[in-house]
Motif scaffolding. Structure first.
Motif, PDB file in Angstrom:
ATOM      1  N   THR A   1       0.842  -1.201   0.000  1.00  0.00           N
ATOM      2  CA  THR A   1       0.000   0.000   0.000  1.00  0.00           C
ATOM      3  C   THR A   1       0.879   1.253   0.000  1.00  0.00           C
ATOM      4  O   THR A   1       0.614   2.210  -0.729  1.00  0.00           O
ATOM      5  CB  THR A   1      -0.939   0.010   1.218  1.00  0.00           C
ATOM      6  OG1 THR A   1      -1.755  -1.161   1.184  1.00  0.00           O
ATOM      7  CG2 THR A   1      -1.809   1.247   1.234  1.00  0.00           C
ATOM      8  N   SER A   2       1.935   1.240   0.813  1.00  0.00           N
ATOM      9  CA  SER A   2       2.848   2.389   0.873  1.00  0.00           C
ATOM     10  C   SER A   2       3.559   2.614  -0.456  1.00  0.00           C
ATOM     11  O   SER A   2       3.708   3.755  -0.898  1.00  0.00           O
ATOM     12  CB  SER A   2       3.882   2.183   1.982  1.00  0.00           C
ATOM     13  OG  SER A   2       3.245   2.091   3.219  1.00  0.00           O
ATOM     14  N   ILE A   3       3.973   1.542  -1.096  1.00  0.00           N
ATOM     15  CA  ILE A   3       4.657   1.659  -2.391  1.00  0.00           C
ATOM     16  C   ILE A   3       3.704   2.212  -3.445  1.00  0.00           C
ATOM     17  O   ILE A   3       4.055   3.128  -4.203  1.00  0.00           O
ATOM     18  CB  ILE A   3       5.241   0.300  -2.823  1.00  0.00           C
ATOM     19  CG1 ILE A   3       6.411  -0.074  -1.909  1.00  0.00           C
ATOM     20  CG2 ILE A   3       5.682   0.327  -4.287  1.00  0.00           C
ATOM     21  CD1 ILE A   3       6.903  -1.501  -2.082  1.00  0.00           C
ATOM     22  N   ILE A   4       2.480   1.683  -3.478  1.00  0.00           N
ATOM     23  CA  ILE A   4       1.495   2.170  -4.450  1.00  0.00           C
ATOM     24  C   ILE A   4       1.166   3.636  -4.184  1.00  0.00           C
ATOM     25  O   ILE A   4       1.094   4.444  -5.112  1.00  0.00           O
ATOM     26  CB  ILE A   4       0.224   1.294  -4.414  1.00  0.00           C
ATOM     27  CG1 ILE A   4       0.535  -0.101  -4.972  1.00  0.00           C
ATOM     28  CG2 ILE A   4      -0.920   1.945  -5.188  1.00  0.00           C
ATOM     29  CD1 ILE A   4      -0.551  -1.122  -4.726  1.00  0.00           C
ATOM     30  N   LEU A   5       0.998   3.998  -2.921  1.00  0.00           N
ATOM     31  CA  LEU A   5       0.716   5.385  -2.564  1.00  0.00           C
ATOM     32  C   LEU A   5       1.875   6.295  -2.953  1.00  0.00           C
ATOM     33  O   LEU A   5       1.661   7.375  -3.513  1.00  0.00           O
ATOM     34  CB  LEU A   5       0.438   5.503  -1.065  1.00  0.00           C
ATOM     35  CG  LEU A   5       0.168   6.894  -0.529  1.00  0.00           C
ATOM     36  CD1 LEU A   5      -1.068   7.492  -1.189  1.00  0.00           C
ATOM     37  CD2 LEU A   5       0.005   6.861   0.975  1.00  0.00           C
ATOM     38  N   TRP A   6       3.097   5.860  -2.697  1.00  0.00           N
ATOM     39  CA  TRP A   6       4.276   6.653  -3.063  1.00  0.00           C
ATOM     40  C   TRP A   6       4.320   6.874  -4.573  1.00  0.00           C
ATOM     41  O   TRP A   6       4.559   7.993  -5.040  1.00  0.00           O
ATOM     42  CB  TRP A   6       5.540   5.950  -2.572  1.00  0.00           C
ATOM     43  CG  TRP A   6       6.790   6.704  -2.889  1.00  0.00           C
ATOM     44  CD1 TRP A   6       7.295   7.773  -2.222  1.00  0.00           C
ATOM     45  CD2 TRP A   6       7.683   6.443  -3.977  1.00  0.00           C
ATOM     46  NE1 TRP A   6       8.457   8.198  -2.823  1.00  0.00           N
ATOM     47  CE2 TRP A   6       8.722   7.392  -3.913  1.00  0.00           C
ATOM     48  CE3 TRP A   6       7.711   5.506  -4.996  1.00  0.00           C
ATOM     49  CZ2 TRP A   6       9.748   7.430  -4.819  1.00  0.00           C
ATOM     50  CZ3 TRP A   6       8.747   5.536  -5.909  1.00  0.00           C
ATOM     51  CH2 TRP A   6       9.750   6.497  -5.807  1.00  0.00           C
ATOM     52  N   ILE A   7       4.062   5.822  -5.352  1.00  0.00           N
ATOM     53  CA  ILE A   7       4.066   5.942  -6.817  1.00  0.00           C
ATOM     54  C   ILE A   7       2.987   6.925  -7.272  1.00  0.00           C
ATOM     55  O   ILE A   7       3.234   7.784  -8.125  1.00  0.00           O
ATOM     56  CB  ILE A   7       3.875   4.557  -7.482  1.00  0.00           C
ATOM     57  CG1 ILE A   7       5.118   3.687  -7.262  1.00  0.00           C
ATOM     58  CG2 ILE A   7       3.572   4.692  -8.971  1.00  0.00           C
ATOM     59  CD1 ILE A   7       4.937   2.230  -7.639  1.00  0.00           C
ATOM     60  N   CYS A   8       1.800   6.812  -6.681  1.00  0.00           N
ATOM     61  CA  CYS A   8       0.702   7.721  -7.062  1.00  0.00           C
ATOM     62  C   CYS A   8       1.032   9.171  -6.732  1.00  0.00           C
ATOM     63  O   CYS A   8       0.790  10.072  -7.551  1.00  0.00           O
ATOM     64  CB  CYS A   8      -0.586   7.311  -6.356  1.00  0.00           C
ATOM     65  SG  CYS A   8      -1.308   5.788  -6.977  1.00  0.00           S
ATOM     66  N   LEU A   9       1.565   9.400  -5.541  1.00  0.00           N
ATOM     67  CA  LEU A   9       1.885  10.776  -5.157  1.00  0.00           C
ATOM     68  C   LEU A   9       3.041  11.335  -5.979  1.00  0.00           C
ATOM     69  O   LEU A   9       3.044  12.522  -6.323  1.00  0.00           O
ATOM     70  CB  LEU A   9       2.193  10.849  -3.661  1.00  0.00           C
ATOM     71  CG  LEU A   9       0.991  10.619  -2.738  1.00  0.00           C
ATOM     72  CD1 LEU A   9       1.431  10.614  -1.282  1.00  0.00           C
ATOM     73  CD2 LEU A   9      -0.080  11.657  -2.981  1.00  0.00           C
ATOM     74  N   ARG A  10       4.039  10.499  -6.294  1.00  0.00           N
ATOM     75  CA  ARG A  10       5.167  10.959  -7.117  1.00  0.00           C
ATOM     76  C   ARG A  10       4.712  11.301  -8.536  1.00  0.00           C
ATOM     77  O   ARG A  10       5.308  12.147  -9.193  1.00  0.00           O
ATOM     78  CB  ARG A  10       6.268   9.894  -7.179  1.00  0.00           C
ATOM     79  CG  ARG A  10       7.006   9.665  -5.886  1.00  0.00           C
ATOM     80  CD  ARG A  10       7.874  10.808  -5.498  1.00  0.00           C
ATOM     81  NE  ARG A  10       8.926  11.016  -6.488  1.00  0.00           N
ATOM     82  CZ  ARG A  10       9.721  12.050  -6.518  1.00  0.00           C
ATOM     83  NH1 ARG A  10       9.621  12.986  -5.616  1.00  0.00           N
ATOM     84  NH2 ARG A  10      10.643  12.170  -7.432  1.00  0.00           N
ATOM     85  N   SER A  11       3.679  10.611  -9.015  1.00  0.00           N
ATOM     86  CA  SER A  11       3.224  10.860 -10.378  1.00  0.00           C
ATOM     87  C   SER A  11       2.008  11.784 -10.418  1.00  0.00           C
ATOM     88  O   SER A  11       1.336  11.869 -11.443  1.00  0.00           O
ATOM     89  CB  SER A  11       2.900   9.527 -11.071  1.00  0.00           C
ATOM     90  OG  SER A  11       1.896   8.835 -10.363  1.00  0.00           O
ATOM     91  N   SER A  12       1.732  12.500  -9.334  1.00  0.00           N
ATOM     92  CA  SER A  12       0.557  13.374  -9.307  1.00  0.00           C
ATOM     93  C   SER A  12       0.666  14.512 -10.328  1.00  0.00           C
ATOM     94  O   SER A  12      -0.340  14.903 -10.914  1.00  0.00           O
ATOM     95  CB  SER A  12       0.319  13.929  -7.905  1.00  0.00           C
ATOM     96  OG  SER A  12       1.395  14.743  -7.495  1.00  0.00           O
ATOM     97  N   GLY A  13       1.868  15.031 -10.544  1.00  0.00           N
ATOM     98  CA  GLY A  13       2.055  16.093 -11.547  1.00  0.00           C
ATOM     99  C   GLY A  13       1.674  15.630 -12.942  1.00  0.00           C
ATOM    100  O   GLY A  13       0.827  16.260 -13.602  1.00  0.00           O
ATOM    101  N   PRO A  14       2.270  14.518 -13.417  1.00  0.00           N
ATOM    102  CA  PRO A  14       1.871  14.022 -14.745  1.00  0.00           C
ATOM    103  C   PRO A  14       0.390  13.626 -14.824  1.00  0.00           C
ATOM    104  O   PRO A  14      -0.244  13.836 -15.861  1.00  0.00           O
ATOM    105  CB  PRO A  14       2.762  12.790 -14.952  1.00  0.00           C
ATOM    106  CG  PRO A  14       3.945  13.025 -14.085  1.00  0.00           C
ATOM    107  CD  PRO A  14       3.438  13.805 -12.906  1.00  0.00           C
ATOM    108  N   ILE A  15      -0.151  13.098 -13.733  1.00  0.00           N
ATOM    109  CA  ILE A  15      -1.576  12.735 -13.741  1.00  0.00           C
ATOM    110  C   ILE A  15      -2.426  13.986 -13.907  1.00  0.00           C
ATOM    111  O   ILE A  15      -3.396  13.981 -14.670  1.00  0.00           O
ATOM    112  CB  ILE A  15      -1.954  11.963 -12.451  1.00  0.00           C
ATOM    113  CG1 ILE A  15      -1.330  10.574 -12.468  1.00  0.00           C
ATOM    114  CG2 ILE A  15      -3.466  11.866 -12.299  1.00  0.00           C
ATOM    115  CD1 ILE A  15      -1.483   9.795 -11.172  1.00  0.00           C
TER     116      ILE A  15
END
Length: 170
Positions: A106-120
């Motif tokens: 869950t932490s890894i998925i959350l980290w990936i989502c937050l790191r890619s929030s700009g491109p999203i």
């Protein structure tokens, strides 16, 4: 999340909080959070305010709120841990190894989502983020309502069992 999983039930016992009470309170919190996402406050644009700051806070809500360890998540983890720990359906090794792995993933998925929030944000645009926010808000309201319903059913069942002294079906 892991600390809540392992220590939450002890804290609940210390304050004499029941699992149905926790479920009802946690459901209420999820409903409130979901309603805030479903019906956001209108943003008043001021010439002094930095629009980049507004966009960053706008992106934070749908991507981070449902999956971070807020009060609703903590209530769900404590409730699930109490239910699972008292169940005989799972071997002891699963109860020891599964939660840390789930929290890690869950932490890894959350980290990936937050790191890619700009491109999203660039990909979906402001209207896409608004749609995602409202969808996540609706899902949170539904989860919160079900959580509160489950707590209410447990309370009613306990009252019936205590008043009529009926054995609970297994």
């Amino acid at each position: 999340m892991a600390l809540t999983y392992y220590v939450g039930e002890f804290v609940m016992d210390a304050f004499n909080i029941s699992i149905p009470g926790l479920r009802m309170a946690g459901g209420g919190i999820l409903i409130i959070m979901g309603l805030k996402m479903l019906f956001p406050q209108p943003v008043h644009v001021s010439p002094v305010v930095n629009s980049a700051k507004e966009q960053a806070s706008f992106a934070f809500i749908p991507l981070a709120m449902p999956s971070t360890a807020g009060p609703g998540t903590i209530a769900m983890i404590i409730s699930a841990s109490a239910t699972i720990k008292h169940s005989t359906l799972f071997p002891a090794w699963v109860l020891l190894t599964a939660p840390p792995l789930i929290f890690l993933f869950t932490s890894i998925i959350l980290w990936i989502c937050l790191r890619s929030s700009g491109p999203i944000m660039k990909l979906t645009g402001e209207s896409g983020i608004d749609a995602i926010s409202r969808l996540m808000g609706f899902l949170l309201v539904c989860m919160g309502a079900q959580f509160a319903i489950n707590g209410s059913i447990e309370i009613v069942q306990a009252i019936i069992d205590n008043n009529f002294h009926l054995p609970r079906p297994q």
